[in-house]
Design an enzyme around this catalytic site. Structure first.
Site, PDB file in Angstrom:
ATOM      1  N   LYS A  54     -16.983 -25.680  -6.805  1.00  0.00           N
ATOM      2  CA  LYS A  54     -16.700 -25.405  -8.216  1.00  0.00           C
ATOM      3  C   LYS A  54     -15.431 -24.565  -8.353  1.00  0.00           C
ATOM      4  O   LYS A  54     -14.570 -24.870  -9.178  1.00  0.00           O
ATOM      5  CB  LYS A  54     -17.880 -24.671  -8.866  1.00  0.00           C
ATOM      6  CG  LYS A  54     -19.080 -25.577  -9.112  1.00  0.00           C
ATOM      7  CD  LYS A  54     -20.303 -24.774  -9.546  1.00  0.00           C
ATOM      8  CE  LYS A  54     -21.529 -25.661  -9.599  1.00  0.00           C
ATOM      9  NZ  LYS A  54     -22.776 -24.917  -9.804  1.00  0.00           N
ATOM     10  N   GLN A  98     -24.992 -19.058 -10.009  1.00  0.00           N
ATOM     11  CA  GLN A  98     -25.520 -20.148  -9.174  1.00  0.00           C
ATOM     12  C   GLN A  98     -27.021 -19.963  -8.937  1.00  0.00           C
ATOM     13  O   GLN A  98     -27.476 -18.901  -8.519  1.00  0.00           O
ATOM     14  CB  GLN A  98     -24.758 -20.169  -7.830  1.00  0.00           C
ATOM     15  CG  GLN A  98     -25.126 -21.321  -6.934  1.00  0.00           C
ATOM     16  CD  GLN A  98     -24.776 -22.687  -7.525  1.00  0.00           C
ATOM     17  OE1 GLN A  98     -23.696 -22.882  -8.069  1.00  0.00           O
ATOM     18  NE2 GLN A  98     -25.705 -23.627  -7.432  1.00  0.00           N
ATOM     19  N   ASP A 121     -22.974 -23.510 -18.373  1.00  0.00           N
ATOM     20  CA  ASP A 121     -24.021 -24.387 -17.828  1.00  0.00           C
ATOM     21  C   ASP A 121     -24.876 -24.980 -18.955  1.00  0.00           C
ATOM     22  O   ASP A 121     -25.631 -25.930 -18.726  1.00  0.00           O
ATOM     23  CB  ASP A 121     -24.951 -23.593 -16.889  1.00  0.00           C
ATOM     24  CG  ASP A 121     -24.553 -23.739 -15.429  1.00  0.00           C
ATOM     25  OD1 ASP A 121     -23.933 -24.765 -15.088  1.00  0.00           O
ATOM     26  OD2 ASP A 121     -24.872 -22.830 -14.628  1.00  0.00           O
TER      27      ASP A 121
END
Ligand code: NDP
Length: 294
Positions: A54, A98, A121
């Protein structure tokens, strides 16, 4: 019939190029460099790989990745303090924590602490609620990628019969909401659904997000349907190596479907491309600028 293969890798590369163009525009016209904080707690090897991938993609798009690596022993209170610090930092437009987190930390509490405007997200309850209410929101990346791929085959999904297999909060439910927002007629199925093959066979657009290798067989698919396979399943391959298969039996599906995503190379690459898109959307929302025309 041989299905058209939907090339997620190429479509994701195209989207990433467009996002990089938007980033350049934001820099030039508004002196804004999108920045995202990528928070990793602990040393889970899979999470380390995801975070590296990412951060690299973020840098390649011309944005700034701010890596925050915290030890496995980090307390929930410490992580919440770090998130609050990032919420308050104007150079940070997006925050990505994460998952999974070490067991002493409640992930839901952490997600709920992220400023919804920085929730790239799309997991914050405010964004989940906005999506369900049909309001502009930051939406989860993998589901967004599924819809973008489906729209490369059908520019309008209006009136299509869509069947989603799976109802998780990160894939199944948001995919269903996004398809509804596109005016598809959506059926959501799960492990308690009766006679799933018959329900699946009604679909013009079938999305499989199950986590069961090759569960969707050729005879579950309506001839000519578009099939989006979200599944990523690691299976023992030749010579002691691993191979990745989807939730759809690809060889069988290819003979029946009209269009089909491969695994790997379908939905997977779209997830990161849509994350980059979400960061740009977040910057625009935070600065009252029109969102990217993508
Ligand atoms: P979850 O395990 O959270 O959810 C799976 C869903 O499938 C559940 O709703 C479950 O039903 C349903 N299900 C399980 N077994 C059956 C069955 N026999 N019949 C019908 N439905 C069933 O998985 P995720 O949604 O997180 O992920 C799904 C897949 O997508 C996985 O392979 C994952 O690796 C992959 N994935 C891929 C991503 C990408 O970037 N390409 C990103 C995220 C996930 P119930 O609710 O009743 O238990």
């Amino acid at each position: 019939m041989t299905a058209r293969i939907i090339d997620g890798k190429a479509i994701a590369a195209q989207l990433r190029g467009k996002v990089a163009g938007e980033v350049a525009r934001l820099k030039q016209a508004h002196d804004l460099t999108p920045g995202i904080a990528v928070v990793l707690v602990g040393t889970n090897p899979a999470s380390e790989v995801y975070v590296r991938t990412k951060s690299k993609a973020v840098a390649e798009a011309g944005m700034r990745a701010i890596d925050r690596k915290l030890p496995e022993t980090t307390t929930e209170a410490d992580l919440l303090t770090e998130v609050a610090r990032l919420n308050a930092d104007p150079a940070v437009h997006g925050i990505l924590v994460q998952l999974p987190l070490p067991k002493q930390i409640d992930s839901q509490k952490v997600i709920a602490t992220i400023d919804p405007a920085k929730d790239v997200d799309g997991f914050h309850p405010v964004n989940v609620g906005k999506l369900a209410s049909g309001l502009p929101a930051l939406v989860p990346c993998t589901p967004l990628g599924c819809v973008v791929l489906a729209k490369t085959v059908h520019p309008s999904l209006a009136g299509m019969d869509a069947v989603v297999i799976g109802r998780s909060n990160i894939v199944g439910k948001p995919v269903a909401q996004l398809l509804l927002a596109e005016n598809a007629t959506v059926t959501v199925t799960h492990s308690k659904t009766r006679d799933l093959p018959t329900v699946a066979r009604r679909a013009d657009l079938l999305v499989a997000a199950i986590g069961k290798p090759e569960m969707v067989r050729g005879d579950w698919i309506k001839p000519g349907a578009t099939v989006i396979d979200v599944g990523i399943n690691r299976m023992p391959g030749e010579g002691g190596k691993w191979r990745i298969v989807g939730d759809v039996a690809f060889g069988e599906a290819q003979k029946v479907a009209g269009a089909l995503t491969p695994v790997p190379g379908g939905v997977g690459p779209m997830t990161i491309a849509c994350l980059l898109l979400n960061i740009v959307r977040a910057v625009c929302m935070q600065h009252g600028l029109p969102g990217p025309k993508i």
